[in-house]
Design an enzyme around this catalytic site. Structure first.
Site, PDB file in Angstrom:
ATOM      1  N   ASN A   9       0.873  -1.167   0.000  1.00 40.14           N
ATOM      2  CA  ASN A   9       0.000   0.000   0.000  1.00 40.14           C
ATOM      3  C   ASN A   9       0.914   1.221   0.000  1.00 40.14           C
ATOM      4  OD1 ASN A   9      -1.744   2.076   0.543  1.00 40.14           O
ATOM      5  ND2 ASN A   9      -2.318   1.378   2.596  1.00 40.14           N
ATOM      6  N   TRP A  10       1.007   1.856  -1.154  1.00 41.28           N
ATOM      7  CA  TRP A  10       1.958   2.971  -1.274  1.00 41.28           C
ATOM      8  C   TRP A  10       1.460   4.241  -0.596  1.00 41.28           C
ATOM      9  CZ3 TRP A  10       4.031   2.866  -7.055  1.00 41.28           C
ATOM     10  CH2 TRP A  10       4.709   1.659  -7.265  1.00 41.28           C
ATOM     11  N   LYS A  11       0.190   4.258  -0.214  1.00 38.45           N
ATOM     12  CA  LYS A  11      -0.408   5.446   0.409  1.00 38.45           C
ATOM     13  C   LYS A  11      -0.162   6.672  -0.478  1.00 38.45           C
ATOM     14  CE  LYS A  11       0.055   3.115   4.797  1.00 38.45           C
ATOM     15  NZ  LYS A  11       0.218   3.172   6.250  1.00 38.45           N
ATOM     16  N   HIS A  94      -9.209   1.112   5.010  1.00 36.30           N
ATOM     17  CA  HIS A  94      -7.935   1.288   5.714  1.00 36.30           C
ATOM     18  C   HIS A  94      -8.141   2.231   6.901  1.00 36.30           C
ATOM     19  CE1 HIS A  94      -3.810   2.418   6.605  1.00 36.30           C
ATOM     20  NE2 HIS A  94      -3.457   1.305   5.979  1.00 36.30           N
ATOM     21  N   GLU A  96      -6.476   4.594   8.013  1.00 44.26           N
ATOM     22  CA  GLU A  96      -6.240   6.024   7.737  1.00 44.26           C
ATOM     23  C   GLU A  96      -7.474   6.649   7.086  1.00 44.26           C
ATOM     24  OE1 GLU A  96      -2.557   5.396   5.660  1.00 44.26           O
ATOM     25  OE2 GLU A  96      -1.624   4.846   7.563  1.00 44.26           O
ATOM     26  N   GLU A 166      -4.838  -4.972  10.633  1.00 45.80           N
ATOM     27  CA  GLU A 166      -3.807  -3.950  10.832  1.00 45.80           C
ATOM     28  C   GLU A 166      -4.075  -3.206  12.137  1.00 45.80           C
ATOM     29  OE1 GLU A 166      -1.916  -2.705   6.811  1.00 45.80           O
ATOM     30  OE2 GLU A 166      -3.624  -1.404   7.204  1.00 45.80           O
ATOM     31  N   GLY A 172       3.117   2.203  10.711  1.00 47.41           N
ATOM     32  CA  GLY A 172       4.083   3.287  10.549  1.00 47.41           C
ATOM     33  C   GLY A 172       4.838   3.642  11.817  1.00 47.41           C
ATOM     34  N   SER A 212       4.039  -2.224  10.189  1.00 53.62           N
ATOM     35  CA  SER A 212       5.490  -2.301  10.352  1.00 53.62           C
ATOM     36  C   SER A 212       6.066  -3.665   9.955  1.00 53.62           C
ATOM     37  CB  SER A 212       5.908  -1.922  11.778  1.00 53.62           C
ATOM     38  OG  SER A 212       5.513  -0.598  12.077  1.00 53.62           O
ATOM     39  N   GLY A 233       3.131  -0.982   4.201  1.00 55.61           N
ATOM     40  CA  GLY A 233       3.227   0.427   3.852  1.00 55.61           C
ATOM     41  C   GLY A 233       4.671   0.797   3.529  1.00 55.61           C
TER      42      GLY A 233
HETATM   43  P1  13P Z   1       3.499   0.316   7.563  1.00 53.84           P
HETATM   44  O1  13P Z   1       3.996  -0.945   6.925  1.00 53.84           O
HETATM   45  O2  13P Z   1       4.223   1.538   7.084  1.00 53.84           O
HETATM   46  O3  13P Z   1       3.439   0.199   9.051  1.00 53.84           O
HETATM   47  O4  13P Z   1       1.984   0.520   7.067  1.00 53.84           O
HETATM   48  C1  13P Z   1       1.082  -0.516   7.194  1.00 53.84           C
HETATM   49  C2  13P Z   1      -0.138  -0.169   6.461  1.00 53.84           C
HETATM   50  O5  13P Z   1      -0.894   0.703   6.851  1.00 53.84           O
HETATM   51  C3  13P Z   1      -0.426  -0.886   5.203  1.00 53.84           C
HETATM   52  O6  13P Z   1      -1.720  -0.636   4.760  1.00 53.84           O
END
Ligand code: 13P
Length: 248
Positions: A9-11, A94, A96, A166, A172, A212, A233
């Site tokens: 997930n590149w966000k 997600h 976020e 998640e 993150g 993470s 991420g």
């Molecule tokens: P990270 O791998 O940066 O913790 O993010 C996880 C995430 O939100 C994937 O959707």
């Protein structure tokens, strides 16, 4: 046997040019992989991503979509628009989006139903906050999220889902859930799926862990009985790191 699925997930990262560079760097590193590989770039890079990954094992997904086909929803993108670009997966719900963009269990459910209608594979995200975990509410929260997300789906529809656990406190932050804790929650999710469908679907459905995930913890996570993949991420933004996850 469930085939592992590692999704990036590149966000809100990577311009179109950066996306193209990342894909070109990634492609030669994952040719021999035995897992399903998905990348989810920003909407703007999807067309280029589909083109560049054609003929490679890498599949493309989107990070969100609207549940309506079209209409007065300024700034939104519909599943039909994404489908036309050739994506195969769609991340839905997600944390976020739940946190910053008013995504609710209800909109998650509408999006899941719509994605399935379009023959897109939803990656449905669930997970608790740190307060919920500390107050022993993780099971209740995750169970409710899964039940609401899957409300009204047929057994066959449920069997086409991917669920990503998640925990919000692990996203993150560099704090991964312990593999035992992550596996425990993925096991609860499988139980909920069983309640909503049946044993064989619960055994078939793939459940990812996200939060993470890094090259140094992937192996242990993937060794757990209920963890069938990762939603990644930060580590999906570097070709060598994402390839290390795919080739764990
Ligand atoms: P990270 O791998 O940066 O913790 O993010 C996880 C995430 O939100 C994937 O959707």
């Amino acid at each position: 046997m469930r085939k592992p699925i590692i999704a990036g997930n590149w966000k809100m990262n990577n311009t179109i040019k950066e996306a193209k560079d990342l894909i070109e760097n990634l492609k030669p590193l994952v040719v021999d992989s035995n897992v399903d590989i998905v990348i989810c770039p920003s909407y703007l890079s999807i067309e280029a991503a589909v083109e560049l990954t054609s003929g490679s094992p890498i599949k493309v997904g989107a990070q969100n979509m609207h549940y309506e086909e079209s209409g007065a929803y300024t700034g939104e993108v519909s599943g039909e628009m994404l489908k036309e670009l050739g994506i195969e997966y769609i991340i839905i719900g997600h944390s976020e989006r739940r946190q910053y963009f008013n995504e609710t269990d209800e909109t998650v459910n509408k999006k899941v139903i719509k994605a399935l209608k379009l023959n897109l594979n939803p990656i449905v995200c669930v997970g608790e906050t740190i307060e919920e975990r500390e107050n022993n509410k993780a099971k209740e929260v995750v169970t409710t999220q899964v039940k609401n997300a899957l409300a009204g789906l047929s057994q066959e529809e449920i069997s086409n889902l991917i669920i990503a656990y998640e925990p919000i406190w692990a996203i993150g932050t560099g704090k991964t859930a312990s593999s035992d804790d992550a596996n425990e929650v993925c096991g609860w999710i499988r139980e909920v799926v069983k309640e909503l469908s049946d044993q064989s679907i619960a055994e078939k459905i793939r459940i990812q862990y996200g939060g993470s995930v890094k090259p140094d913890n992937i192996k242990e996570l993937m060794g757990q009985t209920h963890i069938d993949g990762a939603l990644v991420g930060g580590a999906s933004l570097k070709a060598d790191q994402f390839a290390a996850l795919v080739n764990y």
